[in-house]
Design a protein around this motif. Sequence first.
Motif, PDB file in Angstrom:
ATOM      1  N   GLN A 129      -3.741  44.411  -6.784  1.00 55.39           N
ATOM      2  CA  GLN A 129      -2.946  44.851  -5.640  1.00 55.39           C
ATOM      3  C   GLN A 129      -2.884  43.758  -4.568  1.00 55.39           C
ATOM      4  OE1 GLN A 129      -5.388  48.496  -5.303  1.00 55.39           O
ATOM      5  NE2 GLN A 129      -3.444  49.556  -4.989  1.00 55.39           N
ATOM      6  N   ILE A 130      -4.030  43.140  -4.303  1.00 56.36           N
ATOM      7  CA  ILE A 130      -4.074  42.062  -3.316  1.00 56.36           C
ATOM      8  C   ILE A 130      -3.178  40.912  -3.763  1.00 56.36           C
ATOM      9  CG2 ILE A 130      -5.552  40.343  -2.199  1.00 56.36           C
ATOM     10  CD1 ILE A 130      -7.861  42.335  -2.456  1.00 56.36           C
ATOM     11  N   ASP A 131      -3.308  40.572  -5.030  1.00 54.39           N
ATOM     12  CA  ASP A 131      -2.506  39.460  -5.544  1.00 54.39           C
ATOM     13  C   ASP A 131      -1.015  39.764  -5.421  1.00 54.39           C
ATOM     14  OD1 ASP A 131      -2.456  36.873  -7.032  1.00 54.39           O
ATOM     15  OD2 ASP A 131      -1.368  38.119  -8.473  1.00 54.39           O
ATOM     16  N   ALA A 132      -0.648  41.017  -5.736  1.00 54.05           N
ATOM     17  CA  ALA A 132       0.764  41.382  -5.665  1.00 54.05           C
ATOM     18  C   ALA A 132       1.274  41.320  -4.230  1.00 54.05           C
ATOM     19  CB  ALA A 132       0.963  42.783  -6.239  1.00 54.05           C
ATOM     20  N   LEU A 133       0.483  41.838  -3.312  1.00 51.19           N
ATOM     21  CA  LEU A 133       0.920  41.856  -1.915  1.00 51.19           C
ATOM     22  C   LEU A 133       0.949  40.443  -1.335  1.00 51.19           C
ATOM     23  CD1 LEU A 133       1.724  43.467   0.589  1.00 51.19           C
ATOM     24  CD2 LEU A 133      -0.689  43.714   1.133  1.00 51.19           C
ATOM     25  N   SER A 134      -0.043  39.629  -1.659  1.00 44.80           N
ATOM     26  CA  SER A 134      -0.102  38.290  -1.076  1.00 44.80           C
ATOM     27  C   SER A 134       1.007  37.381  -1.586  1.00 44.80           C
ATOM     28  CB  SER A 134      -1.469  37.648  -1.357  1.00 44.80           C
ATOM     29  OG  SER A 134      -1.658  37.470  -2.738  1.00 44.80           O
ATOM     30  N   HIS A 135       1.642  37.772  -2.719  1.00 40.77           N
ATOM     31  CA  HIS A 135       2.764  36.986  -3.220  1.00 40.77           C
ATOM     32  C   HIS A 135       4.102  37.668  -2.960  1.00 40.77           C
ATOM     33  CE1 HIS A 135      -0.532  35.059  -5.390  1.00 40.77           C
ATOM     34  NE2 HIS A 135       0.264  34.012  -5.513  1.00 40.77           N
ATOM     35  N   SER A 136       4.037  38.813  -2.292  1.00 40.54           N
ATOM     36  CA  SER A 136       5.260  39.581  -2.076  1.00 40.54           C
ATOM     37  C   SER A 136       6.143  38.927  -1.026  1.00 40.54           C
ATOM     38  CB  SER A 136       4.914  41.007  -1.622  1.00 40.54           C
ATOM     39  OG  SER A 136       6.082  41.704  -1.245  1.00 40.54           O
ATOM     40  N   GLN A 137       7.449  38.947  -1.298  1.00 36.12           N
ATOM     41  CA  GLN A 137       8.418  38.447  -0.325  1.00 36.12           C
ATOM     42  C   GLN A 137       9.096  39.606   0.412  1.00 36.12           C
ATOM     43  OE1 GLN A 137       8.779  35.359   0.464  1.00 36.12           O
ATOM     44  NE2 GLN A 137       7.452  34.508  -1.127  1.00 36.12           N
ATOM     45  N   THR A 160       6.178  38.548   5.691  1.00 37.24           N
ATOM     46  CA  THR A 160       5.936  39.099   4.357  1.00 37.24           C
ATOM     47  C   THR A 160       4.460  38.958   4.025  1.00 37.24           C
ATOM     48  OG1 THR A 160       6.274  36.997   3.207  1.00 37.24           O
ATOM     49  CG2 THR A 160       8.235  38.350   3.647  1.00 37.24           C
ATOM     50  N   GLY A 161       4.046  39.653   2.955  1.00 38.69           N
ATOM     51  CA  GLY A 161       2.667  39.535   2.519  1.00 38.69           C
ATOM     52  C   GLY A 161       2.311  38.112   2.160  1.00 38.69           C
ATOM     53  N   PHE A 162       3.248  37.405   1.536  1.00 35.55           N
ATOM     54  CA  PHE A 162       3.013  36.013   1.160  1.00 35.55           C
ATOM     55  C   PHE A 162       2.764  35.150   2.395  1.00 35.55           C
ATOM     56  CE2 PHE A 162       4.679  31.720   0.462  1.00 35.55           C
ATOM     57  CZ  PHE A 162       3.884  31.310  -0.598  1.00 35.55           C
ATOM     58  N   GLU A 163       3.626  35.292   3.403  1.00 37.85           N
ATOM     59  CA  GLU A 163       3.493  34.481   4.617  1.00 37.85           C
ATOM     60  C   GLU A 163       2.188  34.792   5.358  1.00 37.85           C
ATOM     61  OE1 GLU A 163       6.930  35.110   7.007  1.00 37.85           O
ATOM     62  OE2 GLU A 163       8.312  34.203   5.573  1.00 37.85           O
ATOM     63  N   LEU A 164       1.845  36.078   5.471  1.00 32.22           N
ATOM     64  CA  LEU A 164       0.625  36.450   6.183  1.00 32.22           C
ATOM     65  C   LEU A 164      -0.609  35.963   5.430  1.00 32.22           C
ATOM     66  CD1 LEU A 164      -0.896  37.864   8.424  1.00 32.22           C
ATOM     67  CD2 LEU A 164      -0.568  40.033   7.221  1.00 32.22           C
ATOM     68  N   SER A 165      -0.621  36.143   4.109  1.00 30.32           N
ATOM     69  CA  SER A 165      -1.766  35.682   3.307  1.00 30.32           C
ATOM     70  C   SER A 165      -1.938  34.178   3.402  1.00 30.32           C
ATOM     71  CB  SER A 165      -1.591  36.113   1.854  1.00 30.32           C
ATOM     72  OG  SER A 165      -1.542  37.508   1.742  1.00 30.32           O
ATOM     73  N   ALA A 166      -0.832  33.451   3.374  1.00 31.64           N
ATOM     74  CA  ALA A 166      -0.907  31.992   3.479  1.00 31.64           C
ATOM     75  C   ALA A 166      -1.484  31.581   4.826  1.00 31.64           C
ATOM     76  CB  ALA A 166       0.487  31.390   3.286  1.00 31.64           C
ATOM     77  N   ALA A 167      -1.107  32.290   5.893  1.00 28.71           N
ATOM     78  CA  ALA A 167      -1.632  31.966   7.219  1.00 28.71           C
ATOM     79  C   ALA A 167      -3.125  32.227   7.282  1.00 28.71           C
ATOM     80  CB  ALA A 167      -0.898  32.789   8.276  1.00 28.71           C
ATOM     81  N   ILE A 168      -3.565  33.355   6.718  1.00 28.94           N
ATOM     82  CA  ILE A 168      -4.999  33.682   6.731  1.00 28.94           C
ATOM     83  C   ILE A 168      -5.794  32.655   5.937  1.00 28.94           C
ATOM     84  CG2 ILE A 168      -6.723  35.362   5.960  1.00 28.94           C
ATOM     85  CD1 ILE A 168      -4.642  37.565   6.558  1.00 28.94           C
TER      86      ILE A 168
END
Length: 728
Positions: free
Chosen positions: A223-231, A284-292
């Motif tokens: 789930q984390i992987d899916a959200l962190s790559h979600s656009q 997006t989840g991707f952008e937020l995960s990348a920032a974190i």
Amino acid sequence: MAMTAGQWARVKDVFHAALERDASARGAFVAEATAADTSVRAEVERLLEAHLESAGFIEHSVFENLLSGRVISHYEIGRLLGSGGMGHVYAARDVELGREVALKMASFDGEDAQSRLRREAQHASRLSHPNICHIYEVGRADGQLFVVMELVPGRSLADLLREGPLPIANARRYGIEIADVLAHAHEHGVIHRDLKSTNVMVTPNRGAKVLDFGLARTVGTHQIDALSHSQRSLTDEGVIAGTLPYMAPELLRGQRGDERADIWALGVLLYEMVTGLRPFTGATGFELSAAILHQPPAALPSNVPAPMRAIIQRCLEKNPGSRYRHAADVHRALEEMTGPIKFPRVRIPYVPRRLTATFLLLVIGLAIAAIAVYGIRTPVGSALSNVYAYSLLESGSFEQAIEQFQALANRSPGEPNAWDSLGEGYLANGMPEKSLEAYSRALAIDSTFAASILGRGLSLAALGRYDEALEQESPDFRIQAFLLSRVGRYREAAEVLDKGRREDDDAEVNANALLTSAWLFVEQNQHARALEDVRAAEKALADRENHSLLVLADLIGGVAEIRAGNVRNAASRLASRKSRSAGDDPVESTWVAALEGEIALAEGRHDQALSSFTAAQRKGWLPLGRDASTVFATSLPSRDGPARVETARGNRAAAIEEYRRLTAVGPVNRSSAVLEPRHTLELARLLDKQGDAAGARDEYGRFLKFWANADSGLPELTEAKRALTGAR
């Protein structure tokens, strides 16, 4: 009769299927679909009717309210409080114990997930902390798990933050409480895993309560992987998206998180509280995960103090090993947040004189304990010297305290704290010129050192240099208001007090601010308002019957009563106070003696009044970092009591001499009190009556210089101006 899990599943299916049909066809459809079970049919019809009534007026599906009005176990279900990925939360009443509770119906699918949640909730229910929302019971109904919790009044931290950042004092207090909660839970092997602003409630008495311990949904790696790559937009991603902004980098990498993941989330909360924003953002989840994972947190605004800035930055270190290791370390850092110092100014409370035989051992014991517990990294000798010097200061041994502070400054000349302590020693000993020098040394090393900014302001005020004292705002709003009022800026002082009380709701701080306000009203002859503030301060401290501020309340309240013509009420206050006080605290004893003097003077008992006022002149000191009562410990409202006694006796020459002493600057008036411009006005009046026109003009002129920016229309201002122009 309760329905089975199969019946409830059937209710859901039929209800949603009915909604897909035209309203005119729903009745026939439900009758046919539920012909074999009248209970299911009745429940579906009830839900459809509620759906029609609520259409367009509520955000939640009516199905979320399906439990309202039912009884589960011994809980009568009330209104829906909220919904999330874990299920629905209802207000409920425990009909056996007669208490209001919150009941959460968990929406976890699968027996394994529910079993895990049950185990963790039972484990978390053993936590006992005033800032944790307590779990009362875990049970099952109709095949679903439910958790019964404390019903916490107030607003979520998320709701508060929608209105903007919190005052630093409130952010620090809530941070301390949340860190203490995490430390307690971690000690018992419970990790929250879902700490976020929606899981923190701020109660009406403004304490922080952490919710959902042991109730966090396990978010799978997939789930984390899916959200962190979600656009997709995060607003479309549901509950996990609400958790993502608080997730530590190691969790996003699929690693197993420990208590340091909670510390990361606490860092995000601290950042939110002081800025009103989140440290990492993305559409997006991707952008937020990348920032974190890869970006530093957004820069903190300049109004965030350096110690808070350092705490937040360490909590938000990408590498778990670089963060605080334990939540207790964050708690301690927030508690000690007084300035960027390498060792704290270790202080101890006043110990009554009857215990002085063991006093030194107690001091040393406390110092060693402080070093052991707080990890002070300075030499043991320095810490012991500092704590011993403050014990001397509080017990009235000012010269010995200065010797200790000076030795410490000599050993640590690059430490602002050492010079700050020396400055306070000089100020307590009535040597403001020397204290100003020491405070200046501290501020030359660190210009933001709050304790020295405060002490410098009081030293300048003791020298009558109010323009300089008010150039830099005092770190303590109560002392800032007090200094403003000394120069007739009462309106501004009132605004400072009101703002400070709104931003810092601690009971002791509020009581102190109210008593400061009360004294300012006494000076303005608004005695009824003064007494209102005194009563409000006493109410704020209703559960602390031995608090020293209650003694100060009796003094200020007694003076207000006397000046309003109610000497008997003041005498009642005094009698009540003396029956409750041990009389072994030097500062409290001066306040009691001052009230005795005021009553005796009002009753014409001049000898007794002079004796009591003299007793009230005994030196006492409350360390500046402990509370703002220091100004009332040194700048007593009755400080000119002996002069007023001489005036009442008709001995004008003696009164003039006393006021000259009080308004002098330098060795002739060795005092830690602020120089009172009102005393120069009294001196001018007496000189005028004595026939010393030139002397009176000088003092009226001096008073007007002090009050150059005073509120317009004050009677004292008008009097002085008329006296100088010769208009009577």
